[in-house]
Write a protein that holds these residues in place. Structure first.
Motif, PDB file in Angstrom:
ATOM      1  N   ALA A   1       0.831  -1.208   0.000  1.00  0.00           N
ATOM      2  CA  ALA A   1       0.000   0.000   0.000  1.00  0.00           C
ATOM      3  C   ALA A   1       0.865   1.257   0.000  1.00  0.00           C
ATOM      4  N   ALA A   2       1.987   1.204   0.690  1.00  0.00           N
ATOM      5  CA  ALA A   2       2.908   2.348   0.698  1.00  0.00           C
ATOM      6  C   ALA A   2       3.452   2.598  -0.702  1.00  0.00           C
ATOM      7  N   PHE A   3       3.824   1.525  -1.384  1.00  0.00           N
ATOM      8  CA  PHE A   3       4.306   1.658  -2.762  1.00  0.00           C
ATOM      9  C   PHE A   3       3.225   2.294  -3.629  1.00  0.00           C
ATOM     10  N   ALA A   4       2.019   1.732  -3.577  1.00  0.00           N
ATOM     11  CA  ALA A   4       0.923   2.254  -4.399  1.00  0.00           C
ATOM     12  C   ALA A   4       0.543   3.674  -3.982  1.00  0.00           C
ATOM     13  N   GLY A   5       0.502   3.915  -2.684  1.00  0.00           N
ATOM     14  CA  GLY A   5       0.091   5.219  -2.179  1.00  0.00           C
ATOM     15  C   GLY A   5       1.092   6.330  -2.421  1.00  0.00           C
ATOM     16  N   SER A   6       2.345   5.957  -2.626  1.00  0.00           N
ATOM     17  CA  SER A   6       3.347   6.992  -2.866  1.00  0.00           C
ATOM     18  C   SER A   6       3.113   7.707  -4.198  1.00  0.00           C
ATOM     19  N   HIS A   7       2.471   7.022  -5.130  1.00  0.00           N
ATOM     20  CA  HIS A   7       2.251   7.625  -6.445  1.00  0.00           C
ATOM     21  C   HIS A   7       1.284   8.814  -6.383  1.00  0.00           C
ATOM     22  N   PRO A   8       0.072   8.661  -5.846  1.00  0.00           N
ATOM     23  CA  PRO A   8      -0.793   9.849  -5.757  1.00  0.00           C
ATOM     24  C   PRO A   8      -0.267  10.892  -4.769  1.00  0.00           C
ATOM     25  N   LEU A   9       0.404  10.440  -3.719  1.00  0.00           N
ATOM     26  CA  LEU A   9       0.972  11.376  -2.753  1.00  0.00           C
ATOM     27  C   LEU A   9       2.059  12.239  -3.390  1.00  0.00           C
ATOM     28  N   ALA A  10       2.742  11.699  -4.388  1.00  0.00           N
ATOM     29  CA  ALA A  10       3.806  12.445  -5.065  1.00  0.00           C
ATOM     30  C   ALA A  10       3.267  13.695  -5.753  1.00  0.00           C
ATOM     31  N   GLY A  11       2.015  13.650  -6.174  1.00  0.00           N
ATOM     32  CA  GLY A  11       1.416  14.835  -6.794  1.00  0.00           C
ATOM     33  C   GLY A  11       1.274  15.990  -5.819  1.00  0.00           C
ATOM     34  N   ARG A  12       1.206  15.672  -4.536  1.00  0.00           N
ATOM     35  CA  ARG A  12       1.055  16.717  -3.512  1.00  0.00           C
ATOM     36  C   ARG A  12       2.378  17.122  -2.882  1.00  0.00           C
TER      37      ARG A  12
ATOM     38  N   GLY B   1       5.664  15.838  -3.975  1.00  0.00           N
ATOM     39  CA  GLY B   1       6.842  15.636  -4.806  1.00  0.00           C
ATOM     40  C   GLY B   1       7.265  14.180  -4.684  1.00  0.00           C
ATOM     41  N   ALA B   2       8.027  13.697  -5.644  1.00  0.00           N
ATOM     42  CA  ALA B   2       8.367  12.273  -5.707  1.00  0.00           C
ATOM     43  C   ALA B   2       9.186  11.802  -4.499  1.00  0.00           C
ATOM     44  N   TRP B   3      10.331  12.413  -4.272  1.00  0.00           N
ATOM     45  CA  TRP B   3      11.183  11.953  -3.168  1.00  0.00           C
ATOM     46  C   TRP B   3      10.528  12.143  -1.801  1.00  0.00           C
ATOM     47  N   PRO B   4       9.925  13.296  -1.518  1.00  0.00           N
ATOM     48  CA  PRO B   4       9.262  13.422  -0.219  1.00  0.00           C
ATOM     49  C   PRO B   4       8.158  12.381  -0.015  1.00  0.00           C
ATOM     50  N   SER B   5       7.454  12.052  -1.075  1.00  0.00           N
ATOM     51  CA  SER B   5       6.422  11.034  -0.983  1.00  0.00           C
ATOM     52  C   SER B   5       7.003   9.675  -0.626  1.00  0.00           C
ATOM     53  N   VAL B   6       8.044   9.280  -1.320  1.00  0.00           N
ATOM     54  CA  VAL B   6       8.678   7.983  -1.060  1.00  0.00           C
ATOM     55  C   VAL B   6       9.255   7.949   0.354  1.00  0.00           C
ATOM     56  N   LEU B   7       9.874   9.004   0.774  1.00  0.00           N
ATOM     57  CA  LEU B   7      10.443   9.046   2.123  1.00  0.00           C
ATOM     58  C   LEU B   7       9.356   8.994   3.193  1.00  0.00           C
ATOM     59  N   THR B   8       8.235   9.647   2.941  1.00  0.00           N
ATOM     60  CA  THR B   8       7.127   9.647   3.903  1.00  0.00           C
ATOM     61  C   THR B   8       6.546   8.250   4.074  1.00  0.00           C
ATOM     62  N   VAL B   9       6.235   7.587   2.962  1.00  0.00           N
ATOM     63  CA  VAL B   9       5.646   6.246   3.081  1.00  0.00           C
ATOM     64  C   VAL B   9       6.656   5.254   3.636  1.00  0.00           C
ATOM     65  N   SER B  10       7.923   5.435   3.321  1.00  0.00           N
ATOM     66  CA  SER B  10       8.964   4.551   3.856  1.00  0.00           C
ATOM     67  C   SER B  10       9.068   4.688   5.364  1.00  0.00           C
ATOM     68  N   ALA B  11       8.990   5.914   5.850  1.00  0.00           N
ATOM     69  CA  ALA B  11       9.025   6.136   7.297  1.00  0.00           C
ATOM     70  C   ALA B  11       7.817   5.500   7.972  1.00  0.00           C
ATOM     71  N   GLY B  12       6.674   5.560   7.334  1.00  0.00           N
ATOM     72  CA  GLY B  12       5.479   4.932   7.892  1.00  0.00           C
ATOM     73  C   GLY B  12       5.608   3.425   7.996  1.00  0.00           C
ATOM     74  N   VAL B  13       6.118   2.802   6.958  1.00  0.00           N
ATOM     75  CA  VAL B  13       6.307   1.349   6.973  1.00  0.00           C
ATOM     76  C   VAL B  13       7.366   0.967   8.008  1.00  0.00           C
ATOM     77  N   ALA B  14       8.437   1.740   8.083  1.00  0.00           N
ATOM     78  CA  ALA B  14       9.484   1.447   9.062  1.00  0.00           C
ATOM     79  C   ALA B  14       8.936   1.550  10.487  1.00  0.00           C
ATOM     80  N   ALA B  15       8.123   2.557  10.748  1.00  0.00           N
ATOM     81  CA  ALA B  15       7.547   2.716  12.084  1.00  0.00           C
ATOM     82  C   ALA B  15       6.604   1.566  12.419  1.00  0.00           C
ATOM     83  N   ALA B  16       5.765   1.185  11.471  1.00  0.00           N
ATOM     84  CA  ALA B  16       4.849   0.058  11.699  1.00  0.00           C
ATOM     85  C   ALA B  16       5.625  -1.232  11.924  1.00  0.00           C
ATOM     86  N   SER B  17       6.671  -1.424  11.158  1.00  0.00           N
ATOM     87  CA  SER B  17       7.497  -2.620  11.300  1.00  0.00           C
ATOM     88  C   SER B  17       8.155  -2.669  12.667  1.00  0.00           C
ATOM     89  N   TRP B  18       8.657  -1.543  13.121  1.00  0.00           N
ATOM     90  CA  TRP B  18       9.276  -1.508  14.443  1.00  0.00           C
ATOM     91  C   TRP B  18       8.241  -1.843  15.519  1.00  0.00           C
TER      92      TRP B  18
END
Length: 102
Positions: free
Chosen positions: A64-75, A77-94
């Motif tokens: 979902a983070a992978f898929a969600g990063s695409h529409p989030l990138a429109g708001r 930007g690409a890198w901030p979107s990827v970093l945001t969803v990555s941080a979310g997955v990392a936090a959930a994993s921890w």
């Protein structure tokens, strides 16, 4: 040694690394290989550390983070979107797996 690397870091590296490889090489399928390899490695460890249901949930969150990063990138930007969803997955994993497996 690999077992000492938190799964949140593995998952985040898969999302960030997959995007970076796809963007840097202009070959989306190569980014997909990185994304899939890291996701599979994290999922296997999530299952060992926290069980099947948690692993299924975290794998779903990863996808979902992978898929969600695409529409989030429109708001954002690409890198901030990827970093945001990555941080979310990392936090959930921890919270759900790494903390238990430590």
């Amino acid at each position: 040694m690999a077992a000492k690397v938190p799964t949140g870091l593995v998952a985040a590296a898969g999302l960030v690394g997959g995007f970076g490889v796809a963007r840097g090489t202009k070959r989306r399928e190569l980014g997909g290989v990185v994304l899939a390899a890291a996701g599979a490695a994290a999922a296997a460890r999530w299952k060992r550390q926290a069980g099947g249901p948690v692993a299924a949930g975290l794998t779903t969150a990863y996808l979902a983070a992978f898929a969600g990063s695409h529409p989030l990138a429109g708001r954002l930007g690409a890198w901030p979107s990827v970093l945001t969803v990555s941080a979310g997955v990392a936090a959930a994993s921890w919270a759900l797996a790494d903390r238990r497996g430590a």
